[in-house]
Scaffold this motif. Structure first.
Motif, PDB file in Angstrom:
ATOM      1  N   ASP A 187       0.825  -1.218   0.000  1.00  0.00           N
ATOM      2  CA  ASP A 187       0.000   0.000   0.000  1.00  0.00           C
ATOM      3  C   ASP A 187       0.854   1.260   0.000  1.00  0.00           C
ATOM      4  OD1 ASP A 187      -2.308  -1.514  -0.034  1.00  0.00           O
ATOM      5  OD2 ASP A 187      -2.719  -1.269   2.112  1.00  0.00           O
ATOM      6  N   VAL A 188       1.946   1.244   0.776  1.00  0.00           N
ATOM      7  CA  VAL A 188       2.851   2.398   0.798  1.00  0.00           C
ATOM      8  C   VAL A 188       3.437   2.614  -0.590  1.00  0.00           C
ATOM      9  CG1 VAL A 188       5.072   3.250   1.684  1.00  0.00           C
ATOM     10  CG2 VAL A 188       3.387   2.288   3.264  1.00  0.00           C
ATOM     11  N   SER A 215      10.650   4.302   1.533  1.00  0.00           N
ATOM     12  CA  SER A 215      10.663   5.246   0.415  1.00  0.00           C
ATOM     13  C   SER A 215      10.503   4.464  -0.889  1.00  0.00           C
ATOM     14  CB  SER A 215      11.978   6.028   0.404  1.00  0.00           C
ATOM     15  OG  SER A 215      11.981   6.963  -0.639  1.00  0.00           O
ATOM     16  N   GLN A 256      15.498   8.730   0.763  1.00  0.00           N
ATOM     17  CA  GLN A 256      15.079   9.426  -0.458  1.00  0.00           C
ATOM     18  C   GLN A 256      16.170   9.369  -1.522  1.00  0.00           C
ATOM     19  OE1 GLN A 256      14.152  13.243   1.324  1.00  0.00           O
ATOM     20  NE2 GLN A 256      11.946  12.891   1.092  1.00  0.00           N
ATOM     21  N   SER A 310      16.373   5.671  -2.880  1.00  0.00           N
ATOM     22  CA  SER A 310      15.283   5.315  -3.791  1.00  0.00           C
ATOM     23  C   SER A 310      15.382   6.102  -5.095  1.00  0.00           C
ATOM     24  CB  SER A 310      13.919   5.500  -3.130  1.00  0.00           C
ATOM     25  OG  SER A 310      13.712   6.838  -2.741  1.00  0.00           O
ATOM     26  N   GLU A 321       2.221   1.540  -3.506  1.00  0.00           N
ATOM     27  CA  GLU A 321       1.146   1.927  -4.427  1.00  0.00           C
ATOM     28  C   GLU A 321       0.771   3.393  -4.259  1.00  0.00           C
ATOM     29  OE1 GLU A 321      -0.392   0.324  -6.946  1.00  0.00           O
ATOM     30  OE2 GLU A 321       0.892  -1.414  -6.641  1.00  0.00           O
ATOM     31  N   GLY A 322       0.884   3.898  -3.027  1.00  0.00           N
ATOM     32  CA  GLY A 322       0.558   5.293  -2.760  1.00  0.00           C
ATOM     33  C   GLY A 322       1.622   6.272  -3.235  1.00  0.00           C
ATOM     34  N   ARG A 323       2.772   5.738  -3.656  1.00  0.00           N
ATOM     35  CA  ARG A 323       3.874   6.555  -4.177  1.00  0.00           C
ATOM     36  C   ARG A 323       4.285   7.652  -3.190  1.00  0.00           C
ATOM     37  NH1 ARG A 323       1.346   4.749  -8.739  1.00  0.00           N
ATOM     38  NH2 ARG A 323       2.615   4.518 -10.602  1.00  0.00           N
ATOM     39  N   ARG A 324       4.228   7.329  -1.929  1.00  0.00           N
ATOM     40  CA  ARG A 324       4.582   8.315  -0.919  1.00  0.00           C
ATOM     41  C   ARG A 324       5.524   7.677   0.100  1.00  0.00           C
ATOM     42  NH1 ARG A 324       0.497   5.502   0.652  1.00  0.00           N
ATOM     43  NH2 ARG A 324      -0.073   5.203   2.813  1.00  0.00           N
ATOM     44  N   MET A 325       6.345   8.507   0.687  1.00  0.00           N
ATOM     45  CA  MET A 325       7.250   8.023   1.719  1.00  0.00           C
ATOM     46  C   MET A 325       6.450   7.798   3.005  1.00  0.00           C
ATOM     47  SD  MET A 325      10.655   9.713   3.297  1.00  0.00           S
ATOM     48  CE  MET A 325      11.825   8.798   2.352  1.00  0.00           C
ATOM     49  N   PHE A 326       6.776   6.715   3.700  1.00  0.00           N
ATOM     50  CA  PHE A 326       6.184   6.454   5.016  1.00  0.00           C
ATOM     51  C   PHE A 326       7.247   6.712   6.061  1.00  0.00           C
ATOM     52  CE2 PHE A 326       5.992   3.657   8.666  1.00  0.00           C
ATOM     53  CZ  PHE A 326       4.748   3.981   9.183  1.00  0.00           C
ATOM     54  N   SER A 327       6.883   7.469   7.082  1.00  0.00           N
ATOM     55  CA  SER A 327       7.766   7.736   8.204  1.00  0.00           C
ATOM     56  C   SER A 327       6.975   7.471   9.478  1.00  0.00           C
ATOM     57  CB  SER A 327       8.231   9.199   8.135  1.00  0.00           C
ATOM     58  OG  SER A 327       9.062   9.487   9.222  1.00  0.00           O
TER      59      SER A 327
END
Length: 181
Positions: A104-105, A136, A169, A172, A107-113
């Protein structure tokens, strides 16, 4: 190789349908590339193609350096499995499947912190109880090909440092750009 008991016929255009149960089990989505292999006994084998496989040596080296320089457990995954690890025993994580949460992270194309004020703890790999501190996604020409993930030492994650976020970042971005060449 194990038999599924499912039989499909080839249509007049040479197509065969991969049953939904197999696509779901193997996490094959519409548009996913498949490699086709044959052997001398006449078997035809479909395997999910991982563009990250082309960068596996680079990913392994990058992960080793990242793990040693940060003293943290770092993994690099394609969309389905862990392909490289640093700062953690490789036997523990390599070839393990990513969890639906990490999918899901990506697929969301966003970094998770990880944020201790939210209840957003999850693990990256099936069967591994190390929580994700930071993830990332690796993007190539707008397509998701994997993720760089920093793992906790145990089941409880720590909030990542600013330096860790930047390193993830950069990693990736670097791997994504290398895929484009």
């Amino acid at each position: 190789m194990k038999a599924t008991g499912i039989v499909r016929r080839i249509d007049d255009l040479g197509r065969v349908v991969i049953p939904k149960e197999i696509r779901r089990t193997m996490r094959i989505r519409e548009g996913d590339p498949l490699e086709i292999y044959t052997d001398r006994e006449g078997e035809v084998i479909f395997k999910k193609y991982s563009p990250m496989g082309e960068l596996s040596e680079l990913a392994v080296t990058y992960c080793d350096v990242l793990g040693k320089s940060t003293d943290k457990a770092v993994i690099i995954c394609d969309r389905d499995h862990c392909i490289a690890a640093g700062g953690i025993p490789k036997k523990e994580v390599l070839e393990r499947r990513v969890t639906p949460y990490l999918e899901d992270v990506m697929e969301g194309r966003r970094m998770f912190s990880f944020d201790p004020n939210r209840n957003d703890r999850f693990t990256a790999l099936e069967g591994i109880d190390r929580a994700v501190c930071l993830a990332s996604p690796i993007l190539t020409a707008g397509d998701i090909v994997g993720a760089v993930v920093f793992l906790s030492e145990g089941a409880e994650p720590n909030a990542p440092q600013t330096e860790d976020i930047k390193l993830a970042q950069v990693a990736s971005g670097f791997l994504g750009r290398n895929m484009e060449q």
